[in-house]
Design an enzyme around this catalytic site. Structure first.
Site, PDB file in Angstrom:
ATOM      1  N   HIS A 155     -10.137 -67.417  16.294  1.00 27.19           N
ATOM      2  CA  HIS A 155     -10.888 -67.014  15.097  1.00 27.19           C
ATOM      3  C   HIS A 155     -10.011 -66.937  13.854  1.00 27.19           C
ATOM      4  CE1 HIS A 155      -9.590 -62.785  16.118  1.00 27.19           C
ATOM      5  NE2 HIS A 155      -9.519 -62.723  14.797  1.00 27.19           N
ATOM      6  N   ASP A 185     -11.497 -67.056  22.828  1.00 25.53           N
ATOM      7  CA  ASP A 185     -10.855 -66.822  21.535  1.00 25.53           C
ATOM      8  C   ASP A 185      -9.339 -66.921  21.684  1.00 25.53           C
ATOM      9  OD1 ASP A 185     -10.428 -66.177  18.898  1.00 25.53           O
ATOM     10  OD2 ASP A 185     -10.659 -64.008  19.198  1.00 25.53           O
ATOM     11  N   SER A 239      -5.006 -59.498  14.661  1.00 24.28           N
ATOM     12  CA  SER A 239      -5.650 -60.558  15.438  1.00 24.28           C
ATOM     13  C   SER A 239      -4.647 -61.632  15.846  1.00 24.28           C
ATOM     14  CB  SER A 239      -6.760 -61.202  14.608  1.00 24.28           C
ATOM     15  OG  SER A 239      -7.831 -60.316  14.413  1.00 24.28           O
TER      16      SER A 239
END
Length: 849
Positions: free
Chosen positions: A87, A139, A243
């Site tokens: 992402h 992901d 992230s």
């Protein structure tokens, strides 16, 4: 599930000093890569709830840069390969170009280089074909560097787990990154790498937590390839900017990359652990895409399998962490109530929001000398006084009433395992449901006079009523999930006669599932009435959290929005008059919520008339219903609002007043058709007791009009019958010789059985599209079609009442109540009342809407 409500995508861009890290690529010799070692940092002592990492502790941690600043984290898995989250690189389904990204290795602080730190360009970015959104899994992303990293004490690869590798539930692992330290609270300069210990949660335990509605009223279905880590009580977690970074677990003296930071619902929230991509699940995909690299990533064998998985509770039997704030033994006895004592001033009331901080109005202290040594804070059930060491006023405290807040830091911490408890604070998206049980509490200066418990109790109005009653004209009503501009209580009991609330400020505490939130505050009351509109706390949670680093921001606990949650979307408030709001009624009205200006006027002798509230202390009614023809006695009259037939409206809005005088306009000869009734006390504005607007001319252009009355005179359930307004010319012709000056005619567009009974003299109301309702006329004695116009009496009403809500809606009315145009030949000589045979002709002659 709405992906925009997840919080995985980084928004923080931390820009290091330009040019601080230069790519000093040195091609290593092939010998350096023999028997690639992994997961072994240099010996060293050892995010949300995290702390600064020591340099070299996590040598595989990399920083991914885009546009000159840090965006995501990643893990070095081989000299030419980095593993991160998909992402970070996919926007609206499109993979961003690799040449726009760079990888910073061996970095500890984003503010300055360490020995061995260097940067590499990215040659290729690979993501799984089945990746679309974070909540659907897959992901992860592989980044191939344009040139191999230079390995050393601060740059080393991490080990990757095989598909058969098992990480035991409850294992203590570590997440690292440069992300926000709290939601929307960036890591401060010098941007030192943060580390936080997180415990692995089993799939059943994690799914249990995510199956109960929480932040954003969302649940989550965990999928294969997802891994959870954190704590049911929250407070420690990864956040935006982390992230793609590593979640590593030690096994047999090596550190394995168990997970990749993927997403979460907020950061560090209760019962919402972080969700990571389980690296072991994707062993084959990683091997396939790095095949041929020399050396490639290492997948060491697991030396010893963990014991059999510990028993996990069934999903329906799992235990949720409960809020650690907002607990009171009984309403009115608030353990978080704090009295701030400043020499020379009256006590200032505030609230304990963490073990070290008190929130109070800044206006209490802006004029005081900041000699904190003399300040004291008194807390309930605490014999000792707490000293103040620091005051942080909101940056807009002196300019904006809605920001009149200050935080006071205590010298010593309060033990919250015993009384007192801190109050809970709402997150930005918190939506206090209409009808929420609330209560007033002391706030700011002043010692309020003793009030009965019932006088302090309230329920919240829905957002539409709140913003349209007390907000700015034409303002949009925030939908659920957006911070409100106002919070408005509807009180359970009417005020005591002669009570005045102006001497003190008040806060608004609202309860959800036994937990109390500080929902809003108001430093000053409006006149003597109880405060009607409060500044919401939702907009200040981030500031409080940033300053205190420990205030109890708690998730919403009730989520049954029902139809109220849909009503407020994309709605705006109609215009106000100079005296405030009038004629308000939601476009979609729930059953039982009726016409807030409609009153029952009970006259001596069991006679009941229709009345209309036209000002807080005045009701307009038809004279012929109020006063018996030929009688000189003034009757005893009571007025009731907020009644829906035999039952009261929701939230207990029943209002009764007695009439102290009857006012009539001065008409020569004829008895006037309209009467004003003066009430013994004003009516507080509410959804069930609100004045209607008065239009001083004829029918507003483009209006829809209705006769409002009772179909059943016994139960008096209100009914509205749609009508069309006849032009003065047609009305004059149909009532030749019988039309009183100042009257006009209507034509019913519904069937006969839908009409109102007429003995109570119903009113005629009109509404323009999206605008407020206006009163146009009251029924004339003995007729369904004739009404006495309000317009000719506008001056008298204005002079008598003073606060009548006259609203000029603009444009020219398409009729005036006066008119004497000649009749068409085909209608000349019509009877004194319309005949059924004439109705088609009337319809044909009506002016189109």
């Amino acid at each position: 599930m709405s992906p925009h409500l997840f919080l995985p995508v980084v928004v923080l861009v931390v820009s290091p000093t330009p040019g601080a890290f230069q790519d000093s690529a040195v091609s290593p010799t092939q010998g350096e890569f023999e028997d690639l070692d992994c997961g072994r940092p240099e010996p060293s002592s050892r995010i949300v709830g995290g702390s600064d990492a020591h340099p070299g502790t996590w040598p595989w941690q990399v920083s991914l840069h885009h546009g000159g600043g840090h965006i995501c984290g990643g893990s070095l898995i081989a000299p030419s390969w980095v593993l991160s989250a998909a992402h970070c690189f996919v926007t609206n389904g499109t993979l961003e170009p690799a040449d726009e990204w760079s990888v910073l290795l061996g970095v500890h602080s984003q503010d300055g280089p360490l020995e061995g730190a260097h940067m590499r360009s990215v040659a290729t970015i690979l993501v799984p074909d089945n990746y679309s959104r974070v909540e659907l899994g897959a992901d992860l992303a592989l980044l191939r560097l344009a040139s191999p990293a230079k390995l050393g004490p601060s740059v080393k690869p991490v080990c990757l787990p095989r598909a058969s590798h098992l990480f035991a539930h409850g294992t203590a692992c570590w997440a690292t990154g440069w992300g926000d330290v709290q939601e929307s609270d960036p890591l401060p300069v010098p941007w030192v790498l943060q580390e936080v210990e997180l415990k692995l949660l089993g799939e059943t335990a994690c799914q249990c937590l995510y199956s109960r509605p929480g932040p954003f009223n969302l649940t989550l279905q965990l999928l294969p390839g997802m891994l959870c880590a954190g704590y049911p009580e929250g407070r420690r977690d990864t956040c935006q900017g982390d992230s793609g970074g590593p979640l590593v677990c030690e096994d047999g003296g090596r550190w394995f990359l168990a997970g990749i930071t993927s997403f979460g619902f907020g950061c560090g929230r209760r019962n919402r652990p972080g969700v990571f991509t389980a690296v072991a699940h994707y062993e084959s995909w990683i091997r396939e895409h790095v095949m041929g690299s020399e050396p490639g990533p290492a997948f060491p064998s697991q030396l010893q399998k963990p014991p059999s998985e510990p028993w996990e509770p069934r999903e329906e039997n799992c235990t949720f962490a409960q809020p650690e704030c907002g607990k009171a033994t009984r309403p009115g006895t608030w353990p978080w109530e704090a009295q701030v004592m400043v020499p020379g001033s009256t006590p200032c009331y505030g609230a304990l929001v963490s073990d070290s901080w008190v929130l109070a109005p800044a206006s209490c202290f802006l004029d005081s000398l900041h000699d904190f040594e003399t300040w004291r804070v008194l807390l309930p059930s605490r014999p000792e006084e707490k000293r103040v060491v620091r005051l942080v006023a909101h940056e807009n405290a002196s300019r904006n009433f809605a920001s009149d807040l200050a935080l006071l830091q205590l010298r010593t911490r309060v033990n919250l395992t015993a009384a007192p408890s801190a109050v809970c604070l709402p997150h930005r998206e918190h939506y206090f449901l209409p009808g929420s049980r609330c209560r007033l509490a002391r706030w700011g200066h002043g010692e309020p006079a003793p009030r009965s418990s019932a006088q302090l109790e309230a329920q919240l109005l829905n957002s539409w009523w709140c913003h349209c009653l007390y907000g700015r004209q034409g303002e949009s009503v925030p939908p659920p999930g957006d911070p409100p501009h106002l919070l408005c209580p509807a009180y359970q009991e009417e005020e005591e006669a002669g009570a005045c609330w102006v001497d003190s400020g008040w806060s608004l505490l609202c309860r959800e599932e036994g937990t109390w939130f500080l929902a809003g505050y108001r430093t000053l009351s409006n006149g003597c009435l109880r405060p009607r509109a409060f500044s919401p706390m939702q907009t200040h949670g981030l500031w409080i959290s940033h300053v205190t680093q420990g205030a109890y921001l708690e998730d919403q606990l009730t989520w049954d929005w029902g139809p109220e949650g849909e009503e407020t979307e994309k709605q705006t408030c109609p215009p106000h008059t100079e005296h405030g709001a009038c004629g308000l009624r939601p476009q979609s009205t729930p059953a039982g919520v009726l016409w807030p200006w409609l009153t029952e006027v009970h006259v001596t002798g069991d006679r009941v008339c229709t009345g209309i509230l036209v000002a807080p202390g005045w009701v307009l009614a038809a004279t012929h219903c109020i006063l018996r023809l030929g009688s000189s006695t003034v009757p005893y009259i009571d007025v009731y609002l907020g009644l829906a037939g035999v039952s009261s409206l929701p939230q207990g809005h029943q209002v009764s007043r007695s009439v102290v005088s009857i006012r009539l306009p001065r008409h020569s000869g004829l008895r006037p058709p309209l009467a004003l009734l003066e009430l013994n006390s004003r009516v507080e504005p509410s959804p069930s007791a609100l004045p209607i607007c008065l239009h001083p001319e004829g029918v507003p252009p483009g209006a829809s009009c209705w006769v409002l009355g009772w179909k059943d005179p016994q139960n008096r359930v209100p009914v509205a019958a749609a009508v069309s307004i006849l032009t003065p010319r047609l009305c004059h012709c149909l009532y030749q010789g019988a039309l009183t000056p100042g009257t006009f005619c209507v034509f019913y567009t519904e069937e006969q059985e839908d009409r109102c009974e007429m003995t109570s003299a119903p009113p005629l109301l009109c509404q323009t599209e999206g605008g407020p309702w206006v009163l146009v006329g009251m029924a004339v004695r003995g007729s369904r079609e004739l009404f006495a116009a309000i317009g000719p009496e506008a001056t008298w009403i204005s002079q008598t009442v003073g606060e009548a809500h006259f609203l000029h809606l603009g444009g020219s009315s398409y009729w005036s109540p006066e008119g004497s145009d000649p009749c068409p030949q085909d209608l000349a000589g019509s009877a004194s009342s319309p005949k059924v045979a004439a109705l088609p002709l009337l319809l044909a002659l009506l002016i189109p809407r």
